[in-house]
Design a protein around this motif. Structure first.
Motif, mmCIF file in Angstrom:
data_model
loop_
_atom_site.group_PDB
_atom_site.id
_atom_site.type_symbol
_atom_site.label_atom_id
_atom_site.label_comp_id
_atom_site.label_asym_id
_atom_site.label_seq_id
_atom_site.Cartn_x
_atom_site.Cartn_y
_atom_site.Cartn_z
ATOM 1 N N ASP A 1 18.412 21.841 12.212
ATOM 2 C CA ASP A 1 19.228 22.417 11.144
ATOM 3 C C ASP A 1 20.419 23.196 11.702
ATOM 4 O OD1 ASP A 1 17.689 24.537 12.182
ATOM 5 O OD2 ASP A 1 17.523 25.532 10.241
ATOM 6 N N VAL A 2 20.297 23.680 12.943
ATOM 7 C CA VAL A 2 21.411 24.394 13.580
ATOM 8 C C VAL A 2 22.632 23.478 13.667
ATOM 9 C CG1 VAL A 2 22.202 25.479 15.714
ATOM 10 C CG2 VAL A 2 19.882 25.919 14.865
ATOM 11 N N LEU A 3 22.404 22.227 14.047
ATOM 12 C CA LEU A 3 23.505 21.270 14.151
ATOM 13 C C LEU A 3 24.050 20.917 12.777
ATOM 14 C CD1 LEU A 3 25.177 19.330 15.951
ATOM 15 C CD2 LEU A 3 23.399 17.614 15.537
ATOM 16 N N TRP A 4 23.167 20.580 11.857
ATOM 17 C CA TRP A 4 23.594 20.196 10.507
ATOM 18 C C TRP A 4 24.393 21.331 9.861
ATOM 19 C CZ3 TRP A 4 22.447 15.640 7.649
ATOM 20 C CH2 TRP A 4 22.798 15.684 6.297
ATOM 21 N N GLY A 5 23.857 22.533 9.928
ATOM 22 C CA GLY A 5 24.461 23.656 9.220
ATOM 23 C C GLY A 5 25.799 24.088 9.759
ATOM 24 N N ASN A 6 26.089 23.778 11.017
ATOM 25 C CA ASN A 6 27.359 24.204 11.602
ATOM 26 C C ASN A 6 28.393 23.087 11.698
ATOM 27 O OD1 ASN A 6 27.127 27.131 12.545
ATOM 28 N ND2 ASN A 6 25.223 26.253 13.310
ATOM 29 N N SER A 7 27.961 21.843 11.608
ATOM 30 C CA SER A 7 28.885 20.730 11.811
ATOM 31 C C SER A 7 29.715 20.405 10.583
ATOM 32 C CB SER A 7 28.108 19.485 12.252
ATOM 33 O OG SER A 7 27.526 19.670 13.522
ATOM 34 N N PHE A 8 29.109 20.434 9.398
ATOM 35 C CA PHE A 8 29.856 19.989 8.223
ATOM 36 C C PHE A 8 30.982 20.946 7.851
ATOM 37 C CE2 PHE A 8 26.168 17.190 7.555
ATOM 38 C CZ PHE A 8 26.862 16.000 7.367
ATOM 39 N N ASN A 9 30.794 22.242 8.052
ATOM 40 C CA ASN A 9 31.914 23.169 7.870
ATOM 41 C C ASN A 9 33.080 22.780 8.766
ATOM 42 O OD1 ASN A 9 31.185 24.913 5.873
ATOM 43 N ND2 ASN A 9 30.499 26.546 7.214
ATOM 44 N N ASN A 10 32.749 22.482 10.003
ATOM 45 C CA ASN A 10 33.801 22.155 10.959
ATOM 46 C C ASN A 10 34.475 20.833 10.610
ATOM 47 O OD1 ASN A 10 35.026 23.139 13.516
ATOM 48 N ND2 ASN A 10 34.399 21.108 14.229
ATOM 49 N N ILE A 11 33.678 19.870 10.166
ATOM 50 C CA ILE A 11 34.248 18.587 9.754
ATOM 51 C C ILE A 11 35.219 18.789 8.595
ATOM 52 C CG2 ILE A 11 33.660 16.422 8.587
ATOM 53 C CD1 ILE A 11 31.094 16.393 10.360
ATOM 54 N N ASN A 12 34.847 19.628 7.643
ATOM 55 C CA ASN A 12 35.743 19.855 6.510
ATOM 56 C C ASN A 12 37.011 20.575 6.943
ATOM 57 O OD1 ASN A 12 36.044 19.367 3.666
ATOM 58 N ND2 ASN A 12 35.952 21.584 3.385
ATOM 59 N N THR A 13 36.887 21.499 7.881
ATOM 60 C CA THR A 13 38.085 22.133 8.435
ATOM 61 C C THR A 13 38.985 21.090 9.086
ATOM 62 O OG1 THR A 13 36.914 24.213 8.818
ATOM 63 C CG2 THR A 13 38.918 23.849 10.081
#
Length: 648
Positions: free
Chosen positions: A105-117
């Motif tokens: 979940d650490v990866l999931w929770g931090n990656s999508f914010n960055n992808i949207n940025t």
């Protein structure tokens, strides 16, 4: 110019996962919160780029994500103080990996914010006057995150609420997953190809992304997708889809592309190069060296920019605390102020902020096989010595100093810097005497050998409680003065993510899979092995060692290289750095390589290896979608079941 610290930024589609971020990579004016419209300004786009570097530290160095990449492989198992975060990942009967317990979940929770940025930067960058090179940095990070996600979870959403690969500024409660081929061919490959074209050879800032790092990830993505298409062990994928490429290329085409891109990067390295010795790659005073292509950065100069306490950390947020996990509690070691009776009154190895020591958590331990088989050559090959702390030395001379004399094994006197406990490289000709009771000095269950002042443990005798530590990730501070420093703070070192050396491994693996070119797999691997034979320092002896064993290393390389040998070499090179689970799932060798392991038990003095069998199932090759994601979706139970990976 002032440094920019980004507290948070708006915009994720799948769930509105918000993360705290900071960096000292870029220099800009401080701003605390991003609104969606902010990306329509040059300042906003540049700030978004800063946040993309910052997001790395919430994934890399986080011990719970680190655990998902190591525990359960042939490199690591759970240690004596492991909690459920670590026990379940071992898949050995201590709990099940579930959507609630999986720390992917650490990866999931931090990656999508960055992808949207990244989506926002890519959409608005040209309009606000940002160069193609800067937009390419966002393309790299979008591809990087999607590559990590697709390896970990299978197909993931390309549409975050406003259309595929489009910036979304409204939280949404529904989501649909794309297939693995769609993620690769619509997101990862196009972004990385454009990044290779537009990124500079030299980083615009220290630690900035370049053509070389983009080529590395492009080659690795080609290699990984080639394996996915080939699917040699019939591992299921999800969402279900045919093992075919939308562009009509077969696995062999992708292996060839991986080889070509990797060798191009080797031949056009820009400012990057292999270090002269393996020791220098991971020696803390040499951090951010020419071999490191990408890292999650930290600093000891400011808590504000480090985004982590410089004195005490709890293990969370942006803390770099992965190395604590494989650090056993060496502080229980005791010596004596008397040589006529054992008093055990001297704490001869105190917690200290230096690379061989640091803060113990005892959550993960290496397996016996990692010590005895992976690193079978400890004489010519410098990588075992450059990976582990095998000698725990007295620091009684460090302020506040402990006055002597101090006596250790066999009643022999020791001074500051002398070995107190040694993990031997090989079993000695004279059997180790483990019969001493704790009150006579062997309080960690170590043994003695005649004439030696240090307690010893053989390589086949390590346990879940006492084992060599992970030197290569050890802490480093320059502000400790003459004292013990701040060993309870998280590491202020950068956490290395990508290395120039991996280009040789990618090209060699592609060659094993049938790619052709001017260099054979053996020639490529021997570049790495020759370097491994070069010594300049011996950690275990704590002394200079100028020695060239490269000829012996090259001569010992098999004439025919296969994937098993590639994996062995990768473990020797990258042990404990977070590569292993991904290597084993890419090649579909996880169960074969790590289906069982040996380790002694939880108690001091336990030197009886136990063979533990893991129950690695095909569905384990994907991690579960986190329960938090499912709970936040406004979808039916049936739709959520369909969203989740099978088996969970």
């Amino acid at each position: 110019m002032k440094r920019l610290k980004i507290k948070s930024f708006l915009g994720t589609a799948v769930l509105a996962f918000l993360i705290a971020s900071c960096t000292d990579i870029l220099n800009e004016e401080p701003r605390s919160v991003y609104e969606p419209g902010f990306f329509e300004t040059e300042e906003g786009v540049r700030g978004g780029l800063t946040s993309m570097y910052a997001h790395l530290r919430y994934i890399y160095g986080n011990a719970y994500f680190y655990n998902t990449t190591q525990t359960g492989t042939d490199e690591a198992t759970y240690a004596q103080s492991a909690d459920q975060n670590f026990l379940v990942m071992d898949i050995s009967g201590r709990g099940d990996i579930t959507p609630e317990t999986s720390r992917a979940d650490v990866l999931w929770g931090n990656s999508f914010n960055n992808i949207n940025t990244a989506n926002g930067i890519i959409e608005n960058g040209e309009t606000v006057g940002i160069s193609d090179a800067l937009i390419a940095e966002a393309r790299f990070f979008r591809a990087f995150d999607y590559f990590m996600l697709v390896q970990t979870f299978g197909g993931v959403p390309l549409d975050l609420g406003a259309g595929e690969l489009a910036f979304n500024d409204n939280p949404v409660r529904v989501s649909s997953r794309n297939t693995v081929p769609e993620v690769y061919t619509q997101a990862i490959f196009p972004d990385l190809l454009q990044a290779v074209n537009d990124l500079p050879d030299n980083p615009r800032i220290t630690g900035g992304v370049t053509k070389t790092v983009a080529r590395l990830y492009l080659a690795k993505a080609y290699l990984t997708f080639g394996w996915w298409l080939q699917n040699p062990n019939n591992i299921p994928t999800y969402p279900e889809t045919s093992r075919s490429d939308p562009d009509g290329n077969d696995a062999q085409w992708y292996f060839q592309q991986a080889y070509d891109v990797a060798t191009t990067a080797i031949d056009n390295p820009g400012p990057f190069a292999l270090q002269d010795t393996y020791y220098d790659v991971n020696w803390a005073p040499n951090d951010r060296n020419s071999e490191i292509l990408l890292y999650a950065d930290h600093t000891e100069t400011s808590e504000y920019y480090n985004d982590s306490s410089l004195t005490y950390a709890n293990g969370g947020g942006a803390d770099n605390f992965a190395v604590w996990m494989m650090t056993w509690n060496y502080t229980v070691l005791r010596s004596s102020s008397s040589n006529t009776e054992w008093l055990g009154d001297i704490e001869s190895v105190r917690r200290e902020a230096v690379q061989p020591l640091g803060r113990p958590w005892i959550r993960m331990s290496p397996t016996i096989g990692a010590i005895t088989n992976t690193f079978d050559d400890k004489t010519n090959d410098s990588r075992y010595d450059g990976t582990f702390t095998t000698v725990y030395r007295s620091n009684i001379d460090v302020e506040p100093a402990i006055s002597g004399p101090v006596y250790n094994a066999n009643g022999m006197e020791v001074a500051g810097g002398d070995p107190i406990l040694t993990f031997l490289d090989e079993e000695p000709a004279t059997p180790i005497d483990y019969s001493l009771p704790p009150e006579q000095g062997a309080n960690v269950g170590a043994g003695v050998l005649p004439g030696r002042p240090d307690f010893v443990i053989g390589p086949n005798d390590i346990s879940r409680r006492v084992y060599p530590g992970l030197w290569k990730l050890g802490v480093y501070r320059t502000d400790s003065g003459n004292g013990l420093g701040q060993p309870n703070a998280a590491s202020t070192r950068p956490f290395n993510i990508a290395k120039f050396s991996e280009l040789y491994f990618i090209a060699a693996e592609a060659a094993v899979k049938g790619a052709t070119g001017s260099r054979s797999a053996r020639e490529l691997i021997n570049v790495i092995r020759a370097r491994a034979g070069m010594w300049r320092w011996d950690n275990s002896e704590n002394e200079e060692r100028i020695e060239d064993n490269s000829a012996e290393m090259v001569a010992a390389t098999p004439s025919i290289i296969d994937i098993d040998y590639i994996l062995e070499e990768r473990s020797r090179e990258y042990f404990g750095e977070g590569y292993r689970w991904y290597d084993l799932i890419r090649t579909q060798k996880w169960e074969e390589v790590a289906g069982s392991y040996e380790i002694a038990g939880d108690n001091y003095g336990d030197h009886t290896p136990q063979t533990v069998t893991r129950s690695i199932q095909p569905y384990h090759y994907l991690r579960p979608i986190p329960q938090g994601q499912l709970d936040a979706l406004d979808m039916s139970a049936a739709e959520k079941d369909t969203y989740q990976n099978p088996g969970y």
